[in-house]
Design an enzyme around this catalytic site. Structure first.
Site, PDB file in Angstrom:
ATOM      1  N   GLN A  83       0.843  -1.195   0.000  1.00  0.00           N
ATOM      2  CA  GLN A  83       0.000   0.000   0.000  1.00  0.00           C
ATOM      3  C   GLN A  83       0.886   1.255   0.000  1.00  0.00           C
ATOM      4  O   GLN A  83       0.392   2.354  -0.155  1.00  0.00           O
ATOM      5  CB  GLN A  83      -0.895   0.003   1.243  1.00  0.00           C
ATOM      6  CG  GLN A  83      -1.842  -1.168   1.322  1.00  0.00           C
ATOM      7  CD  GLN A  83      -2.507  -1.260   2.690  1.00  0.00           C
ATOM      8  OE1 GLN A  83      -3.532  -0.632   2.938  1.00  0.00           O
ATOM      9  NE2 GLN A  83      -1.896  -2.002   3.595  1.00  0.00           N
ATOM     10  N   HIS A 101      -1.433   1.350  -4.331  1.00  0.00           N
ATOM     11  CA  HIS A 101      -1.841   2.747  -4.096  1.00  0.00           C
ATOM     12  C   HIS A 101      -0.949   3.737  -4.843  1.00  0.00           C
ATOM     13  O   HIS A 101      -0.941   4.931  -4.528  1.00  0.00           O
ATOM     14  CB  HIS A 101      -1.840   3.064  -2.596  1.00  0.00           C
ATOM     15  CG  HIS A 101      -2.906   2.357  -1.847  1.00  0.00           C
ATOM     16  ND1 HIS A 101      -2.911   2.247  -0.475  1.00  0.00           N
ATOM     17  CD2 HIS A 101      -4.015   1.691  -2.260  1.00  0.00           C
ATOM     18  CE1 HIS A 101      -3.973   1.549  -0.093  1.00  0.00           C
ATOM     19  NE2 HIS A 101      -4.654   1.197  -1.153  1.00  0.00           N
ATOM     20  N   LEU A 194       3.271  -3.717  14.819  1.00  0.00           N
ATOM     21  CA  LEU A 194       3.793  -3.201  16.090  1.00  0.00           C
ATOM     22  C   LEU A 194       2.844  -3.557  17.230  1.00  0.00           C
ATOM     23  O   LEU A 194       3.257  -3.916  18.334  1.00  0.00           O
ATOM     24  CB  LEU A 194       3.960  -1.683  16.004  1.00  0.00           C
ATOM     25  CG  LEU A 194       4.643  -0.981  17.159  1.00  0.00           C
ATOM     26  CD1 LEU A 194       6.081  -1.474  17.305  1.00  0.00           C
ATOM     27  CD2 LEU A 194       4.623   0.539  16.956  1.00  0.00           C
TER      28      LEU A 194
HETATM   29  N1  APR Z   1       6.679  -1.947  12.891  1.00  0.00           N
HETATM   30  C1  APR Z   1       5.514  -2.616  12.578  1.00  0.00           C
HETATM   31  N2  APR Z   1       4.293  -2.009  12.501  1.00  0.00           N
HETATM   32  C2  APR Z   1       4.264  -0.688  12.769  1.00  0.00           C
HETATM   33  C3  APR Z   1       5.417   0.067  13.103  1.00  0.00           C
HETATM   34  C4  APR Z   1       6.670  -0.626  13.159  1.00  0.00           C
HETATM   35  N3  APR Z   1       7.798  -0.009  13.483  1.00  0.00           N
HETATM   36  N4  APR Z   1       5.043   1.362  13.331  1.00  0.00           N
HETATM   37  C5  APR Z   1       3.700   1.396  13.147  1.00  0.00           C
HETATM   38  N5  APR Z   1       3.232   0.168  12.825  1.00  0.00           N
HETATM   39  C6  APR Z   1       1.852  -0.229  12.531  1.00  0.00           C
HETATM   40  C7  APR Z   1       0.806   0.529  13.332  1.00  0.00           C
HETATM   41  O1  APR Z   1       0.536  -0.115  14.554  1.00  0.00           O
HETATM   42  C8  APR Z   1      -0.397   0.506  12.383  1.00  0.00           C
HETATM   43  O2  APR Z   1      -1.185  -0.645  12.615  1.00  0.00           O
HETATM   44  O3  APR Z   1       1.611   0.092  11.179  1.00  0.00           O
HETATM   45  C9  APR Z   1       0.238   0.430  10.995  1.00  0.00           C
HETATM   46  C10 APR Z   1       0.171   1.720  10.187  1.00  0.00           C
HETATM   47  O4  APR Z   1      -1.161   1.993   9.914  1.00  0.00           O
HETATM   48  P1  APR Z   1      -1.585   3.225   8.963  1.00  0.00           P
HETATM   49  O5  APR Z   1      -0.873   4.430   9.383  1.00  0.00           O
HETATM   50  O6  APR Z   1      -3.078   3.234   8.957  1.00  0.00           O
HETATM   51  O7  APR Z   1      -1.012   2.821   7.527  1.00  0.00           O
HETATM   52  P2  APR Z   1      -1.594   1.798   6.435  1.00  0.00           P
HETATM   53  O8  APR Z   1      -2.307   0.652   7.087  1.00  0.00           O
HETATM   54  O9  APR Z   1      -0.508   1.480   5.508  1.00  0.00           O
HETATM   55  O10 APR Z   1      -2.679   2.741   5.707  1.00  0.00           O
HETATM   56  C11 APR Z   1      -3.408   2.212   4.624  1.00  0.00           C
HETATM   57  O11 APR Z   1      -4.419   4.332   4.169  1.00  0.00           O
HETATM   58  O12 APR Z   1      -4.041   6.547   4.277  1.00  0.00           O
HETATM   59  C12 APR Z   1      -4.212   5.523   3.410  1.00  0.00           C
HETATM   60  O13 APR Z   1      -3.415   5.199   1.198  1.00  0.00           O
HETATM   61  C13 APR Z   1      -2.998   5.310   2.520  1.00  0.00           C
HETATM   62  O14 APR Z   1      -1.854   3.244   1.966  1.00  0.00           O
HETATM   63  C14 APR Z   1      -2.446   3.969   3.014  1.00  0.00           C
HETATM   64  C15 APR Z   1      -3.674   3.279   3.583  1.00  0.00           C
END
Ligand code: APR
Length: 227
Positions: A83, A101, A194
């Site tokens: 993503q 994405h 995480l």
């Molecule tokens: N290691 C593992 N996981 C992590 C870490 C880490 N160091 N830091 C954060 N996380 C986890 C968080 O706990 C959370 O569950 O990564 C996740 C990030 O979530 P989001 O910020 O929502 O990102 P994502 O899931 O990729 O978002 C999906 O939403 O905004 C849109 O298009 C955008 O591609 C994106 C989509």
């Protein structure tokens, strides 16, 4: 393999929904919808131009590197669907990566639809290399737009015998629904994140911790078990 912003967090790329995440500092409605681009393209360009410059200053981390190692061992049996719009998987050596994405380093012409590598900040309105018009937009899938490569992804979900999600909150569909599809076709499922996400209960197995720690350990186990 599905990855999200969490896999790049330890490289210094902010996630979206965590504390200090991108959606804390910016309203989705201002920077990540076609309507926002129509209304105020400069604000949208400024947001993605800044992210692109920041990306040039960061490096892949051990989680990206571990997946590249796994690909070297598994070849075409591994597909990474991300993503993320960063290029850290590719910089770590992964070849089989689908950016559902979009891609921060590519621009798309709103006149002729050609895609081209970004050569200058888009706020400066560089011309499209194909048609010459100055109507480029970031090649990023915004809210309300259709993600890329869904047919290929559906085929892979149907065929896979194992599905892993790394560093995603499960807040955005269709990606958040992939685990259910894979499980319904008989695949084993694992979440590496995480902390618990919105979709944790949908997985058979979970490993919680920083991606740079839990992903290499998991990959080493896989490689050891496949000898
Ligand atoms: N290691 C593992 N996981 C992590 C870490 C880490 N160091 N830091 C954060 N996380 C986890 C968080 O706990 C959370 O569950 O990564 C996740 C990030 O979530 P989001 O910020 O929502 O990102 P994502 O899931 O990729 O978002 C999906 O939403 O905004 C849109 O298009 C955008 O591609 C994106 C989509």
């Amino acid at each position: 393999m599905l990855t999200g912003a969490g896999i790049s967090a330890e490289s210094g790329v902010p996630t979206f929904r965590d504390a200090g995440g991108l959606w804390e500092g910016h309203r989705v409605e201002d920077v990540a919808t076609p309507e926002a681009f129509e209304r105020d393209p400069d604000t949208v360009h400024r947001f993605y131009d800044a992210r692109r410059r920041a990306l040039a200053r960061v490096e892949p981390n051990p989680a990206h590197e571990a997946l590249a190692r796994l690909e070297r061992a598994m070849g075409d049996d591994l597909l990474v669907v991300t993503q993320n719009v960063d290029d850290l998987h590719e910089r770590a050596g992964s070849r089989r990566v689908l950016h559902m994405h979009g891609d921060l380093l590519t621009a798309r012409c709103t006149r002729c639809d050609a895609r081209s590598p970004v050569a200058a900040d888009l706020i400066e309105r560089p011309p499209c290399p194909e048609c010459g018009e100055r109507m480029l937009r970031p090649d990023v899938v915004w809210f309300g737009e259709m993600p890329y490569d869904l047919d290929e992804i559906d085929e892979a979900l149907l065929a896979c015998d194992a599905f892993a999600a790394i560093g995603t909150s499960g807040a955005v569909y269709p990606a958040a629904g992939f685990v259910m599809s894979a499980a319904s076709f008989g695949a084993r499922t694992i979440e590496l994140n995480l902390a618990a996400s919105e979709i944790t209960p949908l997985f058979e197995d979970v490993r919680h911790g920083p991606a740079s720690v839990v992903v290499p350990v998991w990959v080493d186990e896989l490689l050891a078990s496949h000898g």
